[in-house]
Write a protein that holds these residues in place. Structure first.
Motif, short mmCIF file in Angstrom:
data_model
loop_
_atom_site.label_atom_id
_atom_site.label_comp_id
_atom_site.label_asym_id
_atom_site.label_seq_id
_atom_site.Cartn_x
_atom_site.Cartn_y
_atom_site.Cartn_z
N LYS A 94 -9.32 10.68 -26.12
CA LYS A 94 -10.04 11.32 -27.23
C LYS A 94 -10.41 10.25 -28.25
CE LYS A 94 -5.65 12.71 -29.43
NZ LYS A 94 -4.80 12.29 -28.30
N TYR A 95 -11.45 10.55 -29.04
CA TYR A 95 -11.83 9.65 -30.12
C TYR A 95 -12.53 10.43 -31.23
CZ TYR A 95 -16.59 9.59 -28.08
OH TYR A 95 -17.83 9.94 -27.60
N LEU A 96 -12.52 9.86 -32.42
CA LEU A 96 -13.16 10.48 -33.58
C LEU A 96 -14.60 10.01 -33.67
CD1 LEU A 96 -12.37 12.17 -36.25
CD2 LEU A 96 -12.40 9.93 -37.38
N THR A 97 -15.51 10.95 -33.88
CA THR A 97 -16.91 10.58 -34.05
C THR A 97 -17.50 11.32 -35.25
OG1 THR A 97 -19.00 10.22 -32.87
CG2 THR A 97 -17.92 12.36 -32.55
N ALA A 98 -18.77 11.04 -35.56
CA ALA A 98 -19.37 11.60 -36.77
C ALA A 98 -20.78 12.07 -36.52
CB ALA A 98 -19.38 10.54 -37.88
N TYR A 99 -21.20 13.04 -37.36
CA TYR A 99 -22.57 13.56 -37.31
C TYR A 99 -23.27 13.38 -38.65
CZ TYR A 99 -21.33 15.76 -32.87
OH TYR A 99 -20.93 15.99 -31.58
N GLY A 100 -22.90 12.36 -39.37
CA GLY A 100 -23.59 12.08 -40.61
C GLY A 100 -22.66 11.69 -41.75
N LEU A 101 -23.10 10.70 -42.51
CA LEU A 101 -22.38 10.26 -43.70
C LEU A 101 -23.41 10.09 -44.81
CD1 LEU A 101 -19.70 7.43 -43.91
CD2 LEU A 101 -21.48 7.67 -45.63
N VAL A 102 -23.07 10.58 -45.98
CA VAL A 102 -23.99 10.43 -47.11
C VAL A 102 -23.21 10.18 -48.39
CG1 VAL A 102 -24.09 12.88 -47.80
CG2 VAL A 102 -26.07 11.40 -48.19
N VAL A 103 -23.78 9.35 -49.27
CA VAL A 103 -23.23 9.11 -50.60
C VAL A 103 -24.29 9.53 -51.60
CG1 VAL A 103 -22.43 7.36 -52.25
CG2 VAL A 103 -21.73 7.23 -49.84
N GLU A 104 -23.87 10.28 -52.60
CA GLU A 104 -24.79 10.74 -53.64
C GLU A 104 -25.48 9.53 -54.26
OE1 GLU A 104 -25.46 10.96 -56.94
OE2 GLU A 104 -26.48 12.89 -56.99
N PRO A 105 -26.83 9.55 -54.38
CA PRO A 105 -27.58 8.37 -54.82
C PRO A 105 -27.06 7.65 -56.05
CG PRO A 105 -29.09 10.05 -54.05
CD PRO A 105 -27.72 10.67 -54.03
N GLN A 106 -26.64 8.39 -57.07
CA GLN A 106 -26.21 7.72 -58.30
C GLN A 106 -24.89 6.96 -58.13
OE1 GLN A 106 -25.67 10.60 -61.40
NE2 GLN A 106 -23.68 11.27 -60.65
N TRP A 107 -24.20 7.20 -57.02
CA TRP A 107 -22.95 6.50 -56.75
C TRP A 107 -23.10 5.38 -55.72
CZ3 TRP A 107 -18.52 7.18 -59.49
CH2 TRP A 107 -18.44 8.31 -60.31
N ARG A 108 -24.31 5.17 -55.26
CA ARG A 108 -24.51 4.12 -54.27
C ARG A 108 -24.41 2.74 -54.90
NH1 ARG A 108 -29.49 7.12 -50.97
NH2 ARG A 108 -28.20 8.92 -50.32
N GLY A 109 -24.06 1.76 -54.08
CA GLY A 109 -23.90 0.41 -54.59
C GLY A 109 -22.49 0.11 -55.08
N CYS A 110 -21.58 1.06 -54.87
CA CYS A 110 -20.19 0.89 -55.34
C CYS A 110 -19.22 0.69 -54.17
CB CYS A 110 -19.75 2.10 -56.15
SG CYS A 110 -20.70 2.39 -57.66
N GLY A 111 -19.73 0.60 -52.97
CA GLY A 111 -18.85 0.42 -51.81
C GLY A 111 -18.18 1.69 -51.33
N ILE A 112 -18.70 2.84 -51.75
CA ILE A 112 -18.06 4.11 -51.40
C ILE A 112 -18.19 4.42 -49.91
CG2 ILE A 112 -18.19 6.61 -51.75
CD1 ILE A 112 -18.86 5.98 -54.70
N GLY A 113 -19.33 4.07 -49.31
CA GLY A 113 -19.51 4.30 -47.88
C GLY A 113 -18.44 3.58 -47.07
N LYS A 114 -18.14 2.36 -47.45
CA LYS A 114 -17.11 1.57 -46.76
C LYS A 114 -15.74 2.23 -46.94
CE LYS A 114 -15.00 -3.08 -46.85
NZ LYS A 114 -13.75 -2.80 -47.59
N GLU A 115 -15.46 2.72 -48.13
CA GLU A 115 -14.18 3.38 -48.39
C GLU A 115 -14.03 4.64 -47.52
OE1 GLU A 115 -11.79 2.27 -50.25
OE2 GLU A 115 -12.72 0.75 -51.53
N ILE A 116 -15.12 5.39 -47.38
CA ILE A 116 -15.08 6.60 -46.56
C ILE A 116 -14.82 6.24 -45.09
CG2 ILE A 116 -16.41 8.56 -45.70
CD1 ILE A 116 -17.82 8.67 -48.41
N LEU A 117 -15.49 5.20 -44.61
CA LEU A 117 -15.27 4.77 -43.23
C LEU A 117 -13.84 4.30 -43.03
CD1 LEU A 117 -18.58 2.84 -42.40
CD2 LEU A 117 -17.88 5.10 -41.58
N GLU A 118 -13.30 3.57 -44.00
CA GLU A 118 -11.93 3.08 -43.88
C GLU A 118 -10.91 4.22 -43.96
OE1 GLU A 118 -11.62 0.13 -46.92
OE2 GLU A 118 -12.43 -1.47 -45.66
N ALA A 119 -11.28 5.33 -44.60
CA ALA A 119 -10.37 6.48 -44.68
C ALA A 119 -10.16 7.12 -43.32
CB ALA A 119 -10.92 7.51 -45.67
#
Length: 240
Positions: free
Chosen positions: A148-173
């Motif tokens: 088994k493995y974990l997969t995804a069907y989409g990741l999004v960060v609210e535009p005003q919060w972009r540029g803060c590394g939040i996408g990376k934090e979500i992936l690392e979670a």
């Protein structure tokens, strides 16, 4: 079999806390399980910004194709019922949480019935069909020796919060989530150059890459997509 979240894994769980500084203000954020009370605002965020910014969706104009848009939203809605998706919110005690980002997740099992993707809608056929082609390019079960493995069907960060590394934090979670689930690999098709770069920073490696020019030759045409991104990639992270 259809994967079920183990009862031994507390729900909801906060998987990560971190701080970001934006506009001179430091904010404390947390990444946790997406609970039912946040389903609708999370889906609204995905529908508004993922469909607008994710390259294939953007360049095929999914927002102008109700059937394809409905199919995508149905996919998200069905997937979040697995109680595996993540949401990033401002870490406050407010009853109405401020959603910063969303990652729609599910676990794929080796025993799952392999049903070939089919649809009569041409736009949805191109969108999901292209992702399906890339996701099937490597047999994750054989490559990593897992069931088994974990997969995804989409990741999004609210535009005003972009540029803060939040996408990376979500992936690392995904790492503590996978460890709790007993899942040793997470693999995802990243369709945008920006998300591919973020995934690389989070420790993901390339398993397969195909250019949008090559995809077009196979019938998956997204006019102008090369302005944003040259290729689509299957990337994976092994959980130690």
């Amino acid at each position: 079999m259809v994967y079920t979240r183990p009862a031994s894994v507390p729900y909801p769980t906060v998987w990560k806390r971190f701080t970001v500084r934006k506009g001179g203000v430091t904010s404390l954020l947390r990444i946790q399980d997406l609970t039912e009370d946040m389903h609708e605002p999370a889906l609204k965020l995905m529908a508004k910004y993922f469909t607008r910014d994710e390259p294939p969706c953007k360049y095929i104009g999914i927002q102008n194709h109700p059937v394809a848009l409905s199919e995508l939203e149905k996919l998200w809605r069905n997937t979040i019922k697995d109680n595996l998706s993540l949401v990033c919110i401002k870490d406050t005690d407010d009853e109405s949480p401020v959603i910063v980002g969303v990652n729609v997740l599910t676990v794929v099992c080796k025993e799952d019935k392999d049903v070939p993707f089919q649809t009569e809608d041409k736009v949805w056929a191109k969108l999901f069909g292209a992702v399906d082609l890339v996701s099937r390019s490597v047999n994750i079960f054989e490559r990593y020796g897992v069931d088994k493995y974990l997969t995804a069907y989409g990741l999004v960060v609210e535009p005003q919060w972009r540029g803060c590394g939040i996408g990376k934090e979500i992936l690392e979670a995904r790492i503590p989530l996978c460890k709790s689930l007993g899942v040793k690999v997470t693999a995802t098709v990243f369709t945008a150059g920006a998300s591919q770069a973020v995934a690389k920073k989070a420790g993901f490696i390339d398993l397969f890459e195909i250019t949008y020019e090559e995809l077009a030759k196979k019938g998956f045409i997204f006019p102008g997509v090369e302005k944003d991104t040259k290729s689509s990639k299957l990337m994976a992270l092994s959980i130690e």
